[in-house]
Write a protein that holds these residues in place. Structure first.
Motif, PDB file in Angstrom:
ATOM      1  N   LEU A  87       0.827  -1.201   0.000  1.00  0.00           N
ATOM      2  CA  LEU A  87       0.000   0.000   0.000  1.00  0.00           C
ATOM      3  C   LEU A  87       0.867   1.260   0.000  1.00  0.00           C
ATOM      4  CD1 LEU A  87      -3.136   0.143   0.211  1.00  0.00           C
ATOM      5  CD2 LEU A  87      -2.766   0.883   2.549  1.00  0.00           C
TER       6      LEU A  87
ATOM      7  N   ARG B  33       2.927   5.904  -3.158  1.00  0.00           N
ATOM      8  CA  ARG B  33       4.044   6.691  -3.692  1.00  0.00           C
ATOM      9  C   ARG B  33       4.119   6.554  -5.207  1.00  0.00           C
ATOM     10  NH1 ARG B  33       8.742   4.344  -0.971  1.00  0.00           N
ATOM     11  NH2 ARG B  33       9.978   5.893  -2.039  1.00  0.00           N
TER      12      ARG B  33
ATOM     13  N   LEU C 105      11.373  -1.540  -8.915  1.00  0.00           N
ATOM     14  CA  LEU C 105      11.193  -0.530  -7.870  1.00  0.00           C
ATOM     15  C   LEU C 105      12.271   0.543  -7.950  1.00  0.00           C
ATOM     16  CD1 LEU C 105      10.174  -2.701  -4.767  1.00  0.00           C
ATOM     17  CD2 LEU C 105       8.707  -1.291  -6.194  1.00  0.00           C
TER      18      LEU C 105
ATOM     19  N   LEU D 231      11.797   4.614  -9.099  1.00  0.00           N
ATOM     20  CA  LEU D 231      12.194   5.571  -8.052  1.00  0.00           C
ATOM     21  C   LEU D 231      11.441   5.323  -6.747  1.00  0.00           C
ATOM     22  CD1 LEU D 231      12.186   8.795 -10.278  1.00  0.00           C
ATOM     23  CD2 LEU D 231      14.095   7.253  -9.822  1.00  0.00           C
ATOM     24  N   LEU D 232      11.170   4.047  -6.488  1.00  0.00           N
ATOM     25  CA  LEU D 232      10.473   3.689  -5.254  1.00  0.00           C
ATOM     26  C   LEU D 232      11.402   2.986  -4.274  1.00  0.00           C
ATOM     27  CD1 LEU D 232       7.202   2.362  -6.917  1.00  0.00           C
ATOM     28  CD2 LEU D 232       7.430   4.452  -5.579  1.00  0.00           C
ATOM     29  N   LEU D 233      12.652   2.838  -4.677  1.00  0.00           N
ATOM     30  CA  LEU D 233      13.636   2.160  -3.843  1.00  0.00           C
ATOM     31  C   LEU D 233      14.972   2.869  -4.014  1.00  0.00           C
ATOM     32  CD1 LEU D 233      13.977  -0.594  -2.208  1.00  0.00           C
ATOM     33  CD2 LEU D 233      14.877  -1.529  -4.316  1.00  0.00           C
TER      34      LEU D 233
ATOM     35  N   VAL E 276       9.178  12.973  -7.221  1.00  0.00           N
ATOM     36  CA  VAL E 276       7.705  12.981  -7.291  1.00  0.00           C
ATOM     37  C   VAL E 276       7.267  13.420  -8.690  1.00  0.00           C
ATOM     38  CG1 VAL E 276       5.611  14.069  -6.402  1.00  0.00           C
ATOM     39  CG2 VAL E 276       7.371  13.300  -4.819  1.00  0.00           C
TER      40      VAL E 276
ATOM     41  N   ARG F  16       7.874  10.627 -11.079  1.00  0.00           N
ATOM     42  CA  ARG F  16       6.917   9.527 -10.862  1.00  0.00           C
ATOM     43  C   ARG F  16       5.572   9.845 -11.487  1.00  0.00           C
ATOM     44  NH1 ARG F  16       7.641   9.275  -4.976  1.00  0.00           N
ATOM     45  NH2 ARG F  16       9.686   8.372  -4.731  1.00  0.00           N
ATOM     46  N   ARG F  17       5.251  11.143 -11.563  1.00  0.00           N
ATOM     47  CA  ARG F  17       3.948  11.521 -12.138  1.00  0.00           C
ATOM     48  C   ARG F  17       3.923  11.367 -13.656  1.00  0.00           C
ATOM     49  NH1 ARG F  17       2.670  16.498  -7.971  1.00  0.00           N
ATOM     50  NH2 ARG F  17       2.138  15.116  -6.246  1.00  0.00           N
TER      51      ARG F  17
ATOM     52  N   THR G 179       2.584   2.558 -11.921  1.00  0.00           N
ATOM     53  CA  THR G 179       3.091   1.225 -11.587  1.00  0.00           C
ATOM     54  C   THR G 179       1.934   0.310 -11.226  1.00  0.00           C
ATOM     55  OG1 THR G 179       5.074   2.280 -10.686  1.00  0.00           O
ATOM     56  CG2 THR G 179       4.755  -0.031 -10.140  1.00  0.00           C
TER      57      THR G 179
ATOM     58  N   PHE H 171       1.375  -3.347  -9.485  1.00  0.00           N
ATOM     59  CA  PHE H 171       2.072  -4.373  -8.712  1.00  0.00           C
ATOM     60  C   PHE H 171       1.311  -5.702  -8.780  1.00  0.00           C
ATOM     61  CE2 PHE H 171       3.106  -0.297  -6.770  1.00  0.00           C
ATOM     62  CZ  PHE H 171       4.481  -0.370  -6.668  1.00  0.00           C
TER      63      PHE H 171
ATOM     64  N   ASP I 184       0.311  -7.266  -6.183  1.00  0.00           N
ATOM     65  CA  ASP I 184      -0.789  -7.004  -5.269  1.00  0.00           C
ATOM     66  C   ASP I 184      -1.434  -5.692  -5.727  1.00  0.00           C
ATOM     67  OD1 ASP I 184      -2.421  -6.188  -3.226  1.00  0.00           O
ATOM     68  OD2 ASP I 184      -0.970  -6.513  -1.625  1.00  0.00           O
TER      69      ASP I 184
ATOM     70  N   ALA J  46      -3.305  -3.716  -4.397  1.00  0.00           N
ATOM     71  CA  ALA J  46      -3.229  -2.715  -3.325  1.00  0.00           C
ATOM     72  C   ALA J  46      -4.234  -1.588  -3.527  1.00  0.00           C
ATOM     73  CB  ALA J  46      -1.800  -2.154  -3.210  1.00  0.00           C
TER      74      ALA J  46
END
Lengths: 232, 336
Positions: free
Chosen positions: A130, A135, B51, B55-57, B76, B79-80, B84, B86, B88, B90
């Motif tokens: 989540l 993010r 990831l 840019l999530l890791l 940010v 990322r816009r 993504t 996944f 899951d 989520a």
């Protein structure tokens, strides 16, 4: 047995006739408890979120402190606040000892660790996917915090309920920093203790019943809010 | 490839965990509008790669998205430009439509348009009827459709897909893969797609990166990579049997340019009365296909593709002797 029956009779009479003292004590209890819980929520919820989401040195130590603080004896909290606010103490110049504000400070000190601990646990229990998803959607820091808090709202509500539960029934701190002054700092718990000491079990029982009704009433409101959040 | 045509460029991307590199990618590039599949077994580092690229890791190295290098303060905004999906889905604890709308809100799309676009994309993914249901109340396949709608609704220029269909049943997976292929083509969206499924990679991506232990083993056109592994590790992951010199001699295979290790696809091996003696070790059943695993006298094992129903035959039970032959024209000689 007679003692108990007499006490019950007295309790019913006090409640039925609408004793002025009892009502002012009840109102004061509601005010002090509400303000304490509000302050604890104001401090504890952001702290809980920060501890759960942040990465900073001392994060674990803070969480451990909050968890340990959930068992903080009210008397110890009261003693700490009393020492600070005592006329010759470091904050004595503020003149807060034996005022409702001193009680608010002591009770907020008791409730805050509860709010922090429950809030952090609730946020930590959210699925890791989540956080990534929020993010990945392009959330900025404020949007991220808002959405995480929204997802954990049930847990955050429980945290506030725990804080309220921690302060509404405590007597040690209230007595120590409030002084149980009639018309000023007397609340349901301290008044009940006083009446028992005087042997007025009926009055004490009436106060206990009112306290119980107050707790049930507030819990009912919060539980309704909780159910509404779940449905939404 | 140059910066003008590159949707994503990764240079010396490295992720360390517990003192060791779990990802070490010298260079990967995805063209504008191109789909690149990252294929590898479980634990190969596919998700870590995705990831880090999304840019999530935190990672060492360079990530460049549409010519702009990711650095502090622009994550940010970059990322816009992406979305993504996944494994899951989520979905957030709100209605399905709100799940799409919230992503649009993050991208600055205003109220009325938000609703229109959310409804349009839920419709395109066939889940418009779920718009008012809670995100947590829909099935796995439906949630993944909502997740795709949420991703496409923001009109990303680059899409990261981390095994998005791994958690759904085979039939739904096949349908969703087909729909995703059509959507990517229609929208012209570039995509980095992680999967361990060869057929999914082949269907969705013209190019493939084979990843193992966090390192690229082979990069190239999907048909070439899947048909012609260049190393033992790549061959084994792709389901080939790897044979040493003794086995090659036994089977009468003539090495090319002195290379003596051969990769044999299960379809290139067969039971043949005139073949070499081998012992059946076990049978394996997949989705609609079966494999017979036999051991040669040289000690190497070789997998033979067989229709599943023939594998029940008593003559193919473990320990029985069979004769095996290999189609020499389909042998892949391994230099590494």
């Amino acid at each position: 047995m007679d003692l108990l029956l007499d006490a019950l009779r007295e309790a019913v009479r006090l409640l039925r006739t609408g004793d002025g003292d009892v009502y002012s004590i009840t109102l004061r209890t509601a005010l002090i408890t509400s303000v304490s819980t509000f302050v604890a929520a104001l401090v504890g919820l952001p702290l809980g979120l920060g501890i759960a989401l942040g990465r900073f040195p001392g994060q674990r130590a803070l969480l451990a402190m909050a968890n340990a603080g959930t068992g903080l004896p009210p008397v110890v909290a009261g003693l700490l606040v009393a020492v600070l606010l005592w006329r010759s103490g470091p904050l004595g110049a503020l003149g807060l000892i034996y005022t409702p504000w001193a009680m608010v400070i002591a009770q907020a000190l008791i409730a805050t660790p509860l709010v922090v601990s429950f809030a952090a646990a609730g946020v930590m229990a959210l699925p890791p996917a989540l956080h990534l998803q929020i993010r990945a959607m392009g959330a900025g820091s404020a949007q991220y915090l808002w959405l995480v808090a929204r997802e954990a709202r049930l847990a955050l509500l429980v945290a506030v309920m725990a804080g309220f539960g921690g302060v509404v029934s405590e007597v040690g701190a209230a007595m120590m920093v409030g002084g149980n002054l009639a018309g000023e700092t007397r609340v349901l718990t301290t008044a009940a203790v006083l009446e028992v000491n005087r042997g007025n079990f009926g009055t004490a029982l009436a106060l206990g019943l009112i306290l119980l009704l107050f707790v049930i009433g507030v819990s009912a409101v919060l539980t309704t809010a909780q159910a509404r959040v779940r449905r939404r | 490839m140059n910066a003008g045509t590159s949707a994503l460029a990764l240079h010396y991307l490295r992720v360390r965990r517990a003192g060791r590199d779990v990802l070490d990618v010298p260079h990967i590039e995805v063209d504008v509008g191109e789909t690149l599949a990252v294929l590898g077994p479980n634990g190969a580092g596919k998700s870590t790669l995705l990831l880090a690229a999304a840019l999530l890791l935190p990672a060492d190295g360079e990530v460049t998205i549409f010519g702009e290098m990711a650095r502090r303060g622009v994550h940010v905004r970059l990322r816009r430009q992406t979305a993504t999906v996944f494994q899951d889905a989520a979905l957030l604890d709100m209605t399905v439509r709100q799940n799409v709308e919230i992503a649009l809100a993050m991208h600055g799309v205003g109220g009325p348009e938000r609703r229109t676009r959310a409804e349009e994309w839920l419709g395109r993914l066939g889940v418009a009827h779920l718009a008012r249901q809670r995100g947590h109340a829909v099935s796995g396949g439906e949630a993944q459709r909502v997740s795709l709608a949420r991703a496409f609704a923001v009109r990303p220029r680059l899409l990261f897909l981390d095994e998005p269909f791994a958690g759904v049943d085979h039939a739904t997976r096949a349908t969703l893969t087909g729909e995703l292929r059509a959507l990517l083509a229609a929208e012209g969206t570039a995509a980095l797609f992680a999967t361990h499924d060869h057929s999914e990679a082949l269907l969705l991506a013209p190019r493939v990166v084979l990843l193992d232990a966090g390192r690229p083993l082979q990069v190239g056109p999907a048909t070439d990579v899947l048909a012609r592994p260049e190393s033992d590790r790549a061959a084994r992951f792709l389901g080939f049997s790897v044979l040493g010199p003794a086995s090659c001699t036994l089977l009468g295979l003539r090495p090319v340019d002195g290379v003596t290790r051969a990769a044999i696809a299960p379809e290139a091996a067969r039971l043949d009365a005139g073949g070499v003696l081998a012992t059946v070790r076990r049978v394996e059943a997949g989705a609609g296909a079966g494999r017979l695993l036999v051991e040669l006298a040289s000690g190497d094992s070789i997998a033979i593709a067989r229709p599943v129903e023939t594998l029940r035959d008593a003559s193919l039970a473990a320990g029985r002797e069979v004769r095996v032959a290999v189609d020499e024209a389909r042998v892949v000689w391994l230099a590494r």
